[in-house]
Design a protein around this motif. Structure first.
Motif, PDB file in Angstrom:
ATOM      1  N   ASP A 364      -5.117   4.760  -9.717  1.00  0.00           N
ATOM      2  CA  ASP A 364      -4.573   3.887  -8.681  1.00  0.00           C
ATOM      3  C   ASP A 364      -3.840   4.764  -7.657  1.00  0.00           C
ATOM      4  O   ASP A 364      -2.736   5.277  -7.936  1.00  0.00           O
ATOM      5  CB  ASP A 364      -3.620   2.867  -9.301  1.00  0.00           C
ATOM      6  N   SER A 366      -2.446   3.835  -4.935  1.00  0.00           N
ATOM      7  CA  SER A 366      -1.208   3.201  -4.468  1.00  0.00           C
ATOM      8  C   SER A 366      -0.040   3.582  -5.368  1.00  0.00           C
ATOM      9  O   SER A 366       1.056   3.926  -4.892  1.00  0.00           O
ATOM     10  CB  SER A 366      -1.390   1.679  -4.443  1.00  0.00           C
ATOM     11  N   GLU A 392      -3.204  -5.156  -2.855  1.00  0.00           N
ATOM     12  CA  GLU A 392      -4.193  -4.843  -3.869  1.00  0.00           C
ATOM     13  C   GLU A 392      -4.209  -3.348  -4.156  1.00  0.00           C
ATOM     14  O   GLU A 392      -4.093  -2.523  -3.234  1.00  0.00           O
ATOM     15  CB  GLU A 392      -5.586  -5.291  -3.415  1.00  0.00           C
ATOM     16  N   PRO A 393      -4.349  -2.948  -5.404  1.00  0.00           N
ATOM     17  CA  PRO A 393      -4.405  -1.511  -5.720  1.00  0.00           C
ATOM     18  C   PRO A 393      -5.683  -0.875  -5.165  1.00  0.00           C
ATOM     19  O   PRO A 393      -6.734  -1.501  -5.115  1.00  0.00           O
ATOM     20  CB  PRO A 393      -4.369  -1.477  -7.251  1.00  0.00           C
ATOM     21  N   VAL A 395      -8.207   1.809  -6.084  1.00  0.00           N
ATOM     22  CA  VAL A 395      -8.574   2.538  -7.294  1.00  0.00           C
ATOM     23  C   VAL A 395      -9.790   3.416  -7.023  1.00  0.00           C
ATOM     24  O   VAL A 395     -10.783   2.957  -6.450  1.00  0.00           O
ATOM     25  CB  VAL A 395      -8.869   1.562  -8.456  1.00  0.00           C
TER      26      VAL A 395
END
Length: 509
Positions: A364, A366, A392-393, A395
């Motif tokens: 991730d 973020s 939203e992450p 990925v």
């Protein structure tokens, strides 16, 4: 990095400029133009020769008409032949009616004949013979124009009522002037017909020649096209790093030294041989250098660990030694830590250069950005740190530790080389199928001279950015190597007040 200043580029050549045409196009156009000029020259010569020939025929007929008309003027026929009855005499008289000289009605005179007779006493008789045998008058201006033709000269061209004529003048023994003229309309019609036929034939010939020339030129240049294709394939190979093979070769059929194209193909093959040998030597040298760096780094780790251990032990007993010795041992431990970090960076680059696979797991970005910015804020509280991530992450698949190192190195680079108070912004977002990570600052920017070298190993920005914290010159090199190992790209755009490093990585499916 400061982007290169815009340079004034030369004006682009127009697409239709012959300088931008391919060799095949130039050859084809040259052949067609040459053939067109030949056809034009043949047509011009043919038209000139044919017109002279036809005018010569008209002049020949005109001389005969002039001679006959002159004789009839010098010896006029009687009012009516002897022995004719009254009815025949009336018909004979009617045949002589109409303007113009009497010889216009004589048998064998061609239609369209113009005739002017000026008697020695000054009387003028002029007329024209129509296609139906009738006679018509001529205007005074036309009569004057015909009488202006001097006797004894060769036939000349003149214009009567807008039509072309050939005219000639002669003098009878009694001093009468006889001028006769024949129209050249048939000659003009013939010339236009021939011109139309030759134009149609020339166009057909040009079309056929263009088609055949295109086929012949394509066939003749096919070997050159294959040589160029081989050169393009070599140009598309990544020759700047790594192990490189050159499987591309010009076919032996196109490397015959007895032909010009074959000489080029043979030269290209020799050049490829030299390039292959140079790349092999370079690869061997790089391999030996990587092995040396890796081996040396491994060997240095043990003495460095011992030095750090002894330095730490000495610092624990700093009260038992003079202050100068305690300070010296502190410096020894600091430099040992710095050298240990350098050795670790060299080992990481050696592993990446050798192509060892990285960890492949969901990461991730973020969350990594949040952790990295938090750590950077602690390390550089005098800077203004900002983070922008979505809900939203984001990925990606990769090695979390290495990607975290990418963020750490970029933030450390921005912190180290910008003055206190600089705003550093980290932005993470997903754009289509790509994860985009940006690290931007409003510092003084990167020297333009370093534009192409920021990701080169052991390169430091010494001019516009401070070196107060020191640098090994490997931070951005590690960032570049890790990003490429993940199948991504990194670019930099810099100008005073706006420097942005942009990393793009493929998202997970």
């Amino acid at each position: 990095m400061v982007s290169a200043p815009p340079q004034s580029s030369p004006p682009a050549r127009r697409r239709w400029s012959p300088a931008r045409w391919s060799l095949r196009t130039r050859l084809l156009v040259g052949q067609v133009v040459l053939l067109a000029l030949v056809c034009l020259a043949i047509g011009a010569v043919t038209e000139f020769a044919l017109r002279n020939y036809l005018i010569g025929q008209v002049d020949e007929e005109l001389r005969e008409v002039s001679h006959r008309s002159t004789m009839m003027t010098a010896n006029p026929r009687p009012p009516h032949p002897p022995g004719l009855g009254p009815g025949h005499q009336r018909r004979w008289t009617r045949q002589q009616e109409g303007p113009g000289p009497e010889f216009l009605d004589s048998p064998g005179q061609p239609a369209g004949l113009l005739a002017v007779v000026r008697r020695a006493g000054g009387a003028v008789s002029a007329g024209a013979l129509g296609s139906d045998g009738s006679r018509s008058s001529l205007s005074a201006a036309d009569v004057e124009k015909l009488l202006a033709i001097g006797p004894g000269r060769a036939p000349v061209s003149t214009t009567i009522d807008g039509d072309g004529y050939r005219a000639v003048a002669s003098v009878t023994p009694m001093g009468d002037t006889v001028v006769t003229a024949l129209p050249t309309a048939d000659v003009d019609d013939t010339m236009w017909t021939v011109l139309a036929i030759m134009t149609a034939v020339a166009l057909a010939a040009l079309l056929a020649a263009t088609t055949l020339s295109a086929l012949i030129t394509r066939q003749a240049l096919a070997p050159l096209t294959r040589v160029a294709a081989a050169a393009r394939r070599v140009a598309g190979l990544p020759l700047d790093r790594g192990e490189v093979e050159l499987p591309v070769r010009v076919p032996e059929s196109n490397a015959d030294p007895n032909t010009e194209v074959g000489q080029l193909g043979s030269a290209v093959n020799r050049m490829l041989d030299h390039i292959g040998a140079a790349l092999t030597a370079r690869q061997e040298s790089e391999t030996r250098a990587r092995h040396f760096v890796a081996d040396a780094s491994h060997e240095l780790r043990t003495p460095l660990a011992a030095i750090r251990g002894y330095a730490e032990l000495a610092r624990r007993h700093s009260n038992d030694v003079p202050d100068e010795v305690a300070h010296a041992m502190g410096r020894v431990q600091s430099e040992a830590d710095r050298m240990t970090s350098l050795v670790g960076d060299l080992l990481l680059l050696a592993r990446l250069d050798s192509g060892r696979p990285l960890e492949q797991e969901p990461v991730d970005l973020s969350a990594l950005a949040v952790d990295a910015v938090s750590d950077a804020h602690v390390a550089g509280p005098e800077h203004d740190w900002r983070l922008r991530v979505g809900d939203e992450p984001v990925v990606v698949i990769g090695d979390g530790a290495r990607l975290h190192q990418v963020l750490v190195n970029l933030l450390a680079n921005a912190r180290t080389h910008t003055p206190p108070g600089t705003t550093i912004t980290v932005d993470v977002e997903a754009v289509g199928t790509t994860a985009v990570l940006r690290v931007a600052d409003d510092g003084p920017g990167i020297d333009p001279d370093l534009q192409g070298e920021v990701f080169t190993r052991f390169v430091r920005g010494d001019t516009s950015r401070s070196r107060k914290a020191g640098s090994t010159g490997l931070g951005l090199s590690i960032v570049d190597a890790v990003v490429k190992a993940h199948g991504g790209t990194i670019i930099v755009r810099s100008e005073p007040g706006d420097t942005v490093f942009t990393v793009r990585l493929p998202l997970t499916d």
